[in-house]
Design an enzyme around this catalytic site. Structure first.
Site, PDB file in Angstrom:
ATOM      1  N   ASP A 148       0.842  -1.204   0.000  1.00  0.00           N
ATOM      2  CA  ASP A 148       0.000   0.000   0.000  1.00  0.00           C
ATOM      3  C   ASP A 148       0.874   1.251   0.000  1.00  0.00           C
ATOM      4  O   ASP A 148       2.053   1.206   0.400  1.00  0.00           O
ATOM      5  CB  ASP A 148      -0.892   0.023   1.257  1.00  0.00           C
ATOM      6  CG  ASP A 148      -1.903  -1.113   1.259  1.00  0.00           C
ATOM      7  OD1 ASP A 148      -2.173  -1.669   0.178  1.00  0.00           O
ATOM      8  OD2 ASP A 148      -2.396  -1.443   2.356  1.00  0.00           O
TER       9      ASP A 148
HETATM   10  N1  URA Z   1      -1.327  -5.800   4.096  1.00  0.00           N
HETATM   11  C1  URA Z   1      -1.793  -4.526   4.083  1.00  0.00           C
HETATM   12  O1  URA Z   1      -2.819  -4.228   4.684  1.00  0.00           O
HETATM   13  N2  URA Z   1      -1.094  -3.603   3.391  1.00  0.00           N
HETATM   14  C2  URA Z   1       0.057  -3.868   2.729  1.00  0.00           C
HETATM   15  O2  URA Z   1       0.672  -2.976   2.127  1.00  0.00           O
HETATM   16  C3  URA Z   1       0.523  -5.200   2.766  1.00  0.00           C
HETATM   17  C4  URA Z   1      -0.183  -6.141   3.444  1.00  0.00           C
END
Ligand code: URA
Length: 242
Positions: A106
């Site tokens: 993310d």
């Molecule tokens: N899980 C999440 O919520 N975000 C990420 O970036 C990776 C795994």
């Protein structure tokens, strides 16, 4: 992430002025070299990384590239973005436009992002049946309790996908910090797992994927994955298959 593997006669017809039928003659006349050895059959496979020479002229010379990058916050795990900088902007490599990302993070998640131009390898390590472990360090808004450990181990139901998460290992590091290891990668999985307890994730950092760790790379930097790191991952893939 296309992985190209073609029969030699087809490859020659696509990359030179010769036809599929001509290839047999070129082989007999010892005019084709594959990875430094004389070609001996029209059926030989040419992958995207086979070094191909015809009449002394190079038709293909792609080296596989494997990179681990420590993604900063606010950088997009994508190869193009109109608004923000991307992980590719951090990389300086002549083949960077041929790289793809293996497992995105993310926007505000930091840590390990793997990039490669080797589609067969990235497919192998991403397959759900490979069960390669991904480990995250998580900082939370509310304090953790021991209950989380059993809930994460037993799995949490995700209604949207209609699945129960695979057993995950949670290690509580302090009241607000934990290390979580998962073998899958559903959308926003870590945040949704802590969301089960209404506990907001304030910071998320991926520390490793299989045997590849990001601890030796500064945030905003990258380096090439070593052969021994790749061998460890390849062994982990085989072990998970069996
Ligand atoms: N899980 C999440 O919520 N975000 C990420 O970036 C990776 C795994």
């Amino acid at each position: 992430m296309k992985s190209t593997t073609a029969r030699l006669d087809r490859f020659i017809s696509q990359h030179s002025g010769f036809t599929i039928a001509d290839t047999r003659i070129l082989i007999a006349q010892k005019r084709i070299l594959l990875d430094g050895c004389l070609a001996d059959s029209i059926q030989q496979r040419v992958t995207e990384f086979t070094h191909v020479i015809l009449d002394g002229k190079c038709l293909q010379d792609n080296a596989p590239v494997y990179i681990k990058l420590n993604k900063p916050k606010g950088v997009v795990s994508a190869t193009k973005d109109k608004m923000h900088s991307t992980v590719l902007d951090i990389i300086e490599h002549p083949q960077k436009d041929h790289l793809h990302i293996v497992g995105r993070l993310d926007f505000n998640t930091t840590g390990l992002v793997v990039l490669t131009n080797d589609g067969a390898w990235s497919r192998k390590i991403s397959l759900p049946e490979t069960k390669l472990e991904k480990t995250y360090e998580v900082t939370l808004s509310k304090s953790l309790t021991e209950d989380y450990i059993a809930v994460f181990r037993d799995g949490i139901y995700f209604g949207y996908e209609d699945i129960t998460t695979h057993p995950a290992h949670l290690e509580i590091l302090s009241d607000y910090r934990a290390r979580l290891s998962l073998i899958e990668g559903k959308y926003h999985q870590v945040k949704r797992m802590f969301g089960y307890f209404q506990n907001e994730v304030l910071a998320l950092h991926r520390v490793s994927v299989g045997g590849i760790s990001i601890e030796d790379v500064e945030v905003g930097e990258y380096r090439h994955i070593t052969e021994s790191e790749r061998e460890i991952v390849d062994r982990q893939c085989v072990r998970s298959d069996s």
